[in-house]
Design a protein around this motif. Structure first.
Motif, PDB file in Angstrom:
ATOM      1  N   PRO A 130       2.798 -24.928  13.454  1.00 28.69           N
ATOM      2  CA  PRO A 130       2.091 -25.816  12.508  1.00 28.69           C
ATOM      3  C   PRO A 130       2.933 -26.077  11.262  1.00 28.69           C
ATOM      4  N   LEU A 131       4.184 -26.464  11.473  1.00 28.89           N
ATOM      5  CA  LEU A 131       5.101 -26.686  10.365  1.00 28.89           C
ATOM      6  C   LEU A 131       5.655 -28.100  10.408  1.00 28.89           C
ATOM      7  N   ASP A 132       6.203 -28.500   9.274  1.00 29.30           N
ATOM      8  CA  ASP A 132       6.914 -29.763   9.172  1.00 29.30           C
ATOM      9  C   ASP A 132       8.111 -29.730  10.120  1.00 29.30           C
ATOM     10  N   LEU A 133       8.579 -30.888  10.519  1.00 27.38           N
ATOM     11  CA  LEU A 133       9.688 -31.005  11.459  1.00 27.38           C
ATOM     12  C   LEU A 133      10.930 -30.249  10.978  1.00 27.38           C
ATOM     13  N   LEU A 134      11.295 -30.416   9.718  1.00 23.64           N
ATOM     14  CA  LEU A 134      12.496 -29.763   9.204  1.00 23.64           C
ATOM     15  C   LEU A 134      12.312 -28.251   9.079  1.00 23.64           C
ATOM     16  N   LEU A 135      11.124 -27.807   8.736  1.00 18.44           N
ATOM     17  CA  LEU A 135      10.867 -26.363   8.682  1.00 18.44           C
ATOM     18  C   LEU A 135      10.899 -25.750  10.075  1.00 18.44           C
ATOM     19  N   SER A 136      10.403 -26.480  11.062  1.00 15.84           N
ATOM     20  CA  SER A 136      10.478 -25.996  12.438  1.00 15.84           C
ATOM     21  C   SER A 136      11.944 -25.844  12.862  1.00 15.84           C
ATOM     22  N   GLN A 137      12.766 -26.809  12.449  1.00 19.72           N
ATOM     23  CA  GLN A 137      14.181 -26.732  12.769  1.00 19.72           C
ATOM     24  C   GLN A 137      14.805 -25.514  12.092  1.00 19.72           C
ATOM     25  N   LEU A 138      14.437 -25.252  10.860  1.00 17.49           N
ATOM     26  CA  LEU A 138      14.960 -24.098  10.122  1.00 17.49           C
ATOM     27  C   LEU A 138      14.564 -22.794  10.810  1.00 17.49           C
TER      28      LEU A 138
END
Length: 142
Positions: A130-138
């Motif tokens: 349940p995270l933003d796209l960039l946070l998921s990438q991180l």
């Protein structure tokens, strides 16, 4: 950024539905702790989730659905994620969908910036958090 629930007023339809069986299927009373005047100021219905959720997640979900439908027994043609979104009762703006496809490809959630591209490991991972796209990438790269 992460996705979180926010406190908002219910719609009139939700308030009526939460009254349960009282006064709907048999004589009874449903007690609501709001005035009738305030009830009338509420929206009649809640907006569809597809219009309020982040479009990158909605597109990835539609992409996942199009893959599942294409692999179903008896399926003759595979629909694209864009065509699935276009068939919704209240579809998102198709120009924004194209921008989202380019953004997903730039981040690495899609293999290429077009509708026939495949979802990458990052794209599949994004759908599970349940995270933003960039946070998921991180999170994935960390």
């Amino acid at each position: 950024r992460s996705y979180m629930l926010t406190t908002e007023w219910s719609s009139q339809a939700s308030v009526k539905q939460r009254g349960g069986r009282a006064a709907r299927t048999m004589p009874g009373v449903a007690v609501r702790l709001i005035s009738k005047k305030f009830f009338e100021t509420l929206n009649t219905h809640e907006p569809p989730e597809v219009l309020s959720a982040p479009l990158d997640r909605i597109y990835l979900q539609a992409k996942q659905l199009s893959t599942s439908l294409g692999n179903a027994p008896g399926s003759k043609t595979q629909q694209t994620a864009t065509s699935i979104l276009a068939q919704l009762l209240q579809p998102p703006d198709m120009a924004k969908v194209q921008d989202t496809i380019r953004e997903l490809a730039a981040v690495g959630a899609l293999t290429e910036p077009h509708d026939e591209a495949s979802v990458t490991l990052l794209g599949s991972f994004c759908l599970q958090l349940p995270l933003d796209l960039l946070l998921s990438q991180l999170v994935l790269m960390g």
